[in-house]
Design an enzyme around this catalytic site. Structure first.
Site, short mmCIF file in Angstrom:
data_model
loop_
_atom_site.label_atom_id
_atom_site.label_comp_id
_atom_site.label_asym_id
_atom_site.label_seq_id
_atom_site.Cartn_x
_atom_site.Cartn_y
_atom_site.Cartn_z
CE LYS A 88 -3.95 1.70 2.78
NZ LYS A 88 -4.79 1.39 3.96
CB SER A 163 -8.21 3.19 3.07
OG SER A 163 -7.34 2.54 3.96
CB SER A 187 -8.44 0.30 5.89
OG SER A 187 -9.15 1.51 5.86
#
Lengths: 541, 98
Positions: A88, A163, A187
């Protein structure tokens, strides 16, 4: 398309050890797969093929040495050696990029490696690049990325969740077998559910956050996303453990059992026999989609059929979770994000002939996106003089009650709790962008787990209207290995299910040359909605 | 619990050092009040005797040995600064005058 990309990481490990493929071949096959479908998916913010191939060659060299030394040396290698992974884009890798999905960090080059980047290099994993995310991990759809949305490989006009939506979409689309995400209120687990993969938020303190862009420091955790329990367990094993540079990382041993989840289905399924699971009734929240509830109840029935006992239980303070979370997380965020001042690093606006406050305001006003500003405003307000007791302190007290609900169930001897991950399947672009509270409700079933600091894992349990549904297991602190053994058991008892053999439904469509980008799809949907609402006589807003 | 006026929104934006446009201020006034409405559910709970929870794992007094180790070279530490002058970061003046 190379069949290699359809393998799990543990299958890749076997192929590498037997000399049936090389780390370079794996990296090239996966990079080609990204090239083939990422225009339509936009799972990635950056790729570094050159560095990835160097790392792959180093992995191949390590494999060669071990092969000459014999089976014991091969066994001693980490299962992730030579396996492609994604990070990420809030994980620091020296000299790379770490935007956290924000314009304010565009161009920033981390001068050091995150602890987990070091761990992955030690294990020999091959980092292909960085994945898209909601700005500063604030969001449940990846639509809040400053660099445009990501599409769900199951339905290209829908979100992958967030997310960690880029990481989840990349794993579901076979760009990588494994990816790193972070989870502050859901997330990792919610995008895993919406993309039909496995995603785990470990116990608070299990993985060091040194070198990870901070959102809410009492809640953030780093964790794995993968296509099955064994792969997720191997990635967790590689990154977990005490790191002196993060004083909240816990000196609790990381069990090697994470690397020994049963390969055999019968052996794996036996894990469920005699297990005592709680089914919290409050997690079947109002507004839950009937298709999601149906798949979740079938999943629970499968666990029971395999020998677990499932008892309905209560977590009575669940309904207070959302309000509590949306005080605590923005409050911590407003403090963490004070560092983006345009002075030492990142985006900067200097107003000629203005005072320094004006520079701060211009930098932050232009550098942050709408959701981040909203949360900074909420957090600043909740911490401001006169409101601290009513909001922040009150929320911290309610947090005590939420945690106590879970503790009471562990004290009664439950091995784990089983619950839905998300009340809905993947939603269409734009569906929740106009109403922040509707977006926040996406995390109703995941954020209490962060507030209690517990490990939780989402894993696929079938499809509703052709879209993936996630089942969630939650356990007491430090019980990640137990949770992943239960997920592995569920995989074993549902190994024959038809949905397990399906690839994401619109992956083929994503491979069409010149397919629309997610940003193009999102704006086409928004334009169509405007037409629909104007013909219905509603004012365009 | 309270509701936010337009002036309150402007004040909080100032505290947060966020430069917001007229449109943003107007939109935030509505959205923040809508979110604050969701918070009122917490007033139903009597929490007078409940201790607050700031963190969930019981780690205390985590200290390290006080030994000097290598740190970032100056060049790397300053490489991301938007304004530089040699080994210094250029900051806006905080006292009046040119």
């Amino acid at each position: 398309m190379s069949e290699l990309t359809r393998r799990t990481a543990h299958e890749m490990a076997g192929l590498l050890r037997r000399g049936e493929t090389s780390a370079r071949e794996l990296a090239e096959a996966h990079l080609a797969e990204v090239e083939r479908t990422d225009r339509a998916l936009h799972a990635w913010l950056s790729l570094d093929p050159e560095r990835a191939l160097e790392e792959a060659d180093e992995a191949d060299a390590r494999l060669d040495v071990a092969r000459h030394e014999g089976p014991a040396a091969l066994d001693a290698l980490h299962p992730l050696l030579g396996v492609p992974v994604a990070l990420k884009d809030l994980v620091s890798v020296r000299g790379g990029q770490a935007t956290a999905g924000s314009r304010i960090l565009a161009g920033y080059r981390p001068p050091y490696d995150a602890h987990i980047a070091e761990c992955l290099r030690d294990a020999g994993a091959v980092i292909l690049g960085k994945t898209n995310m909601d700005e500063f991990a604030m969001g449940s759809s990846t639509e809040h990325s400053a660099f445009g949305p990501t599409a769900n490989p199951w339905a290209l006009d829908r979100v992958p969740g967030g997310s960690s939506g880029g990481s989840a979409a990349a794993v579901a689309a076979y760009h990588v077998p494994l990816a790193i995400g972070t989870d502050t209120g859901g997330s990792i687990r919610q995008p895993a559910a919406l993309c039909g993969i496995v995603g785990m938020k470990p116990t608070y303190g299990r993985v060091s956050r040194y070198g990870i862009v901070a959102f809410a420091s009492s809640l953030d955790q780093v964790g794995p996303l993968g296509r099955d329990a064994r792969d997720a367990a191997a990635l967790l094993h590689a990154v977990a453990g005490r790191d002196e540079r993060d004083s909240t990382s816990a000196p609790i041993p990381v069990p090697d059992g994470l690397l020994r989840l049963a390969a055999d289905d019968d052996e794996a399924a036996a894990e469920l026999r005699g297990k005592r699971l709680g089914l919290p009734r409050e997690y079947f929240v109002p507004g839950m989609e009937p298709g999601v509830e149906a798949r979740v109840r079938e999943g629970v029935a499968a666990l029971e059929a395999a020998g677990a006992t499932v008892e309905e239980v209560s977590l009575p303070h669940t309904e207070y979770g959302l309000a509590t979370y949306y005080i605590i997380a923005p409050a911590e965020a407003s403090a963490n994000l004070a560092r983006y001042d345009g002075i030492r690093f990142g985006f900067s606006v200097r107003e000629p002939a203005a005072d320094f406050i004006a520079d701060y305001k211009a930098t932050r006003g232009q550098g942050f996106g709408a959701e981040v500003k909203r949360r900074i405003m909420l957090g600043t307000y909740a911490l401001s003089a006169g409101y601290y007791d009513a909001y922040y302190l009150k929320a911290q007290k309610v947090r005590t009650l939420i945690k106590a609900d879970f503790d009471a169930l562990w004290a009664r001897g439950f091995d784990a709790l089983v619950a839905p991950t998300s009340p809905s399947v993947a939603f269409r672009f734009g569906a929740r962008m106009a109403d922040p509270v509707a977006m926040y409700l996406s995390d109703a079933c995941t954020l209490p787990v962060n507030m209690a600091g517990l490990p939780g894992v989402s894993f696929p349990c079938g499809l509703a209207d052709g879209l993936p549904v996630g089942l969630q297991l939650i356990a007491g602190p430090w019980r990640e290995a137990e949770l992943l053994r239960l997920v592995r058991a569920y995989e074993a008892v549902t190994a024959g299910a038809d949905w397990r053999r399906l690839e994401p439904a619109e992956l083929g469509l994503a491979a069409v040359p010149d397919a629309p980008t997610p940003a193009e799809r999102a704006s086409a949907l928004a334009a169509a909605d405007r037409v629909a609402s104007s013909t219905a006589g509603w004012p365009a807003t | 619990m309270a509701s936010l006026s337009r002036r309150d929104v402007e004040h909080v934006a100032h505290l947060a050092r966020l430069g917001l446009t007229e449109d943003e201020l107007a939109r935030l006034e509505g959205q923040l009040n809508h979110i604050l409405d969701q918070y009122t559910i917490l007033t139903r709970l009597e929490t007078g005797s409940i201790p607050p929870t700031a963190q969930t794992i019981e780690l205390e007094n985590i200290l390290r040995e006080d030994v000097a180790g290598p740190s970032l070279p100056v060049e790397e530490a300053l490489a991301n600064a938007p304004g530089r002058d040699g080994e210094y970061i250029v900051v806006p003046p905080i006292l009046g005058g040119e």
